[in-house]
Design an enzyme around this catalytic site. Structure first.
Site, PDB file in Angstrom:
ATOM      1  N   GLU A 116       0.838  -1.190   0.000  1.00 24.14           N
ATOM      2  CA  GLU A 116       0.000   0.000   0.000  1.00 24.14           C
ATOM      3  C   GLU A 116       0.876   1.244   0.000  1.00 24.14           C
ATOM      4  OE1 GLU A 116      -2.760  -0.342   3.244  1.00 24.14           O
ATOM      5  OE2 GLU A 116      -3.689  -2.159   2.439  1.00 24.14           O
ATOM      6  N   HIS A 244      -8.947   9.378   3.868  1.00 20.24           N
ATOM      7  CA  HIS A 244      -8.611   8.299   2.941  1.00 20.24           C
ATOM      8  C   HIS A 244      -8.871   8.801   1.531  1.00 20.24           C
ATOM      9  CE1 HIS A 244      -8.330   4.456   0.952  1.00 20.24           C
ATOM     10  NE2 HIS A 244      -7.910   3.922   2.079  1.00 20.24           N
ATOM     11  N   ARG A 291      -0.757   8.681   2.014  1.00 17.89           N
ATOM     12  CA  ARG A 291      -2.148   9.113   1.890  1.00 17.89           C
ATOM     13  C   ARG A 291      -2.334  10.620   1.914  1.00 17.89           C
ATOM     14  NH1 ARG A 291      -5.263   4.613   5.691  1.00 17.89           N
ATOM     15  NH2 ARG A 291      -4.956   2.867   4.251  1.00 17.89           N
ATOM     16  N   HIS A 352     -11.084   9.618   7.703  1.00 18.14           N
ATOM     17  CA  HIS A 352     -10.847   8.192   7.883  1.00 18.14           C
ATOM     18  C   HIS A 352     -10.216   7.832   9.221  1.00 18.14           C
ATOM     19  CE1 HIS A 352     -10.127   4.081   6.666  1.00 18.14           C
ATOM     20  NE2 HIS A 352      -8.819   4.206   6.808  1.00 18.14           N
ATOM     21  N   ARG A 387      -0.372   8.760   9.305  1.00 13.34           N
ATOM     22  CA  ARG A 387      -0.272   7.321   9.532  1.00 13.34           C
ATOM     23  C   ARG A 387       0.087   6.581   8.254  1.00 13.34           C
ATOM     24  NH1 ARG A 387      -4.063   2.855   9.099  1.00 13.34           N
ATOM     25  NH2 ARG A 387      -5.629   4.322   8.346  1.00 13.34           N
TER      26      ARG A 387
END
Length: 532
Positions: A116, A244, A291, A352, A387
């Protein structure tokens, strides 16, 4: 008067892991879990992508995972905590596997690993696209084996009990604030009761419902963070709200359905209105940038083209592999009239994850004695300003274990506090109009989404704070006069969350990680964690 040795607020991965470990060690002590909905209705349940862990030493290493986490955190991670979570995480994941958690394997029995955004290696263990659901299932099954774990559904925790409730003046500067238990609303009887505890773990999850569009379930109203703040506990870094990048765009639908980052890890490509694969203009890592970068890029494209979404292109991906790895995403898109393998999927960012929260030390201890916190409601130092994908489940496991270890050492010297007064609801009545609550919630979510979203500036933040001040004043008057309901309690908590996010954003005079302020577009001198 109800009492329990260990009180756990929340039934997600953090709370359940702590409860199971504690029940194993202390079969003669009671562990009580409180949840305001059903036991499985948690943010954990909705985690799709997986859990990041290094358990393939041939291709990966702890140092690589640590480096990826530090880069994503943009200079604000606590490196000692990052190293502890990454290195201890392998054993913690092995534990939940032994408790019955399944992760996908290939025909040779080897774990299938995803990749990811922000990760340099394939290290994401997953169970199709419902990893969180599988972890929640297995942990609930394991917890059910222990008769000393008592699960109470539909109990809404209202406030932490401290010296304040005994008539003492408690402020941020008070030394030695202690937690004696909680006041809790029995949602079946409508009565507020007290539950005393020797040790309390706050594992109440996130706060995504403070925004109009979020991937979080409706229960994610920041209750634990707000309660600890009201009790004069320390909260930090609330300005770092992770959006997100790819939630399924459906006008007016909330919560939004998450399209896991693993889809881009397997080759999905973001495209704008013109069909251009635009991410290469924003970051050399393209669709697998962290992100914060991807969300801002999408926000920029939406504003540039005047659209409410961009597209995720999966049409070139292997059909059999996609259906095996992402069956629920495929079925959910079909329900919205989209065949993900032949059509573009409309996506837009949605609130998110909260990277900040209740400030804790390396063992999950808060600034309030006998009160621990772990999971999304806590701020451990792992995430910093942003994060890294799939690190949250790992953090919850590691800190649940650390909270268990420390509280096990402490429990023997702690007793129950006597003389706690009953909840005083004298003079209150049921609200005559629920619209006073529902409309205030809509106003709050609009203020936060319009002024305190992915991109901010000082004027927007000041305007948001003025609106929040008015909402706070109106809601507190309603609270003083009304019999407490879950809806009113959640509104109060969300207004507090909004205040903490805005106040943290106003203090941070720079752009870093998830906080981007157009008035301060660059990193300035290092601004440390902002504690409120």
């Amino acid at each position: 008067m109800p009492q329990t040795d260990f009180l756990v607020i929340g039934s997600g991965i953090a709370g359940l892991t702590f409860a199971v470990k504690t029940a194993q060690q202390f079969p003669d002590k009671t562990i009580t879990i409180l949840t305001k909905a059903y036991a499985d209705e948690t943010n954990t349940k909705y985690a799709q992508g997986g859990i990041a862990v290094v358990n393939d030493d041939e291709h990966d290493s702890f140092d690589k995972h640590i480096s990826d986490t530090l880069i994503a955190g943009d200079g604000l991670c606590n490196e000692d905590i990052v190293r502890a979570v990454v290195t201890e995480g392998r054993d913690r994941v092995d534990e939940i596997i032994n408790w019955g958690t399944n992760f996908d394997k290939d025909t040779d029995g080897e774990y299938l690993r995803g990749k990811e955004g922000g990760h340099s290696e394939f290290r994401i263990l997953h169970f199709k696209d419902i990893t969180g659901f599988e972890i929640e299932r297995s942990l609930l099954a394991e917890a059910a084996k222990y008769p000393n774990i008592v699960m109470n559904n539909h109990w809404f925790v209202v406030d932490i009990i401290t010296q304040h409730h005994l008539g003492y003046l408690v402020s941020k500067s008070t030394v030695g604030i202690e937690c004696y238990g909680v006041y809790v609303l029995n949602m079946q009887s409508g009565e507020i009761e007290q539950l005393l505890a020797k040790l309390t773990l706050m594992a109440s999850g996130g706060c995504g419902q403070v925004y109009r569009t979020t991937t979080n379930p409706r229960i994610a109203t920041g209750d634990g963070i707000a309660m600890v703040y009201r009790a004069k506990g320390r909260i930090e870094n609330m300005e770092f709200i992770q959006f997100h990048p790819t939630a399924l765009y459906e006008a007016g639908v909330s919560p939004s359905f998450l399209i896991t980052e693993a889809v881009r890890g397997d080759g999905g490509i973001l495209r704008n209105k013109e069909g251009e694969a635009f991410m290469e203009r924003y970051d050399p890592r393209k669709d697998l940038a962290p992100r914060d970068i991807v969300a801002r890029a999408i926000d920029s494209e939406m504003k540039r083209t005047g659209t409410e979404h961009v597209y995720l292109d999966c049409r070139h991906m292997d059909k059999e592999k996609f259906l095996h790895h992402f069956p629920n995403i495929y079925e959910r898109c079909l329900k919205s009239g989209i065949d993900a393998l032949t059509q573009l999927i409309p996506v837009a960012p949605a609130a998110h994850y909260s990277c900040g929260g209740i400030k804790v030390d390396e063992y999950g201890r808060t600034s309030i004695r006998n009160l621990y916190a772990c999971g999304e409601c806590s701020s451990t130092g792992l995430h910093g300003a942003n994060r890294l994908a799939s690190n949250s489940l790992l953090e919850a496991l590691v800190f649940a274990h650390r909270c268990h270890e420390d509280s096990s050492r402490a429990i023997g010297s702690i007793g129950f506090r006597e003389g706690i007064p009953e909840w005083d609801a004298a003079g209150t009545t049921k609200p005559k109009e629920m619209i006073l609550i529902t409309q205030s919630l809509k106003e709050l979510q609009s203020v936060m989404s319009d002024y305190v979203g992915i991109v901010r500036n000082d004027v927007r933040l000041a305007r948001a704070m003025r609106r929040l001040d008015l909402l706070h004043e109106e809601t507190e008057r309603l609270y003083e006069a009304s019999t407490l309901s879950p809806q009113l309690a959640e509104l109060r908590n969300l207004i507090t969350i909004g205040y903490l996010i805005v106040k943290g954003a106003q203090f941070r005079k720079e752009s870093r990680g998830l906080h981007f302020n157009t008035d301060y577009p660059q990193h300035s001198r290092r601004i440390e964690n902002i504690v409120l």
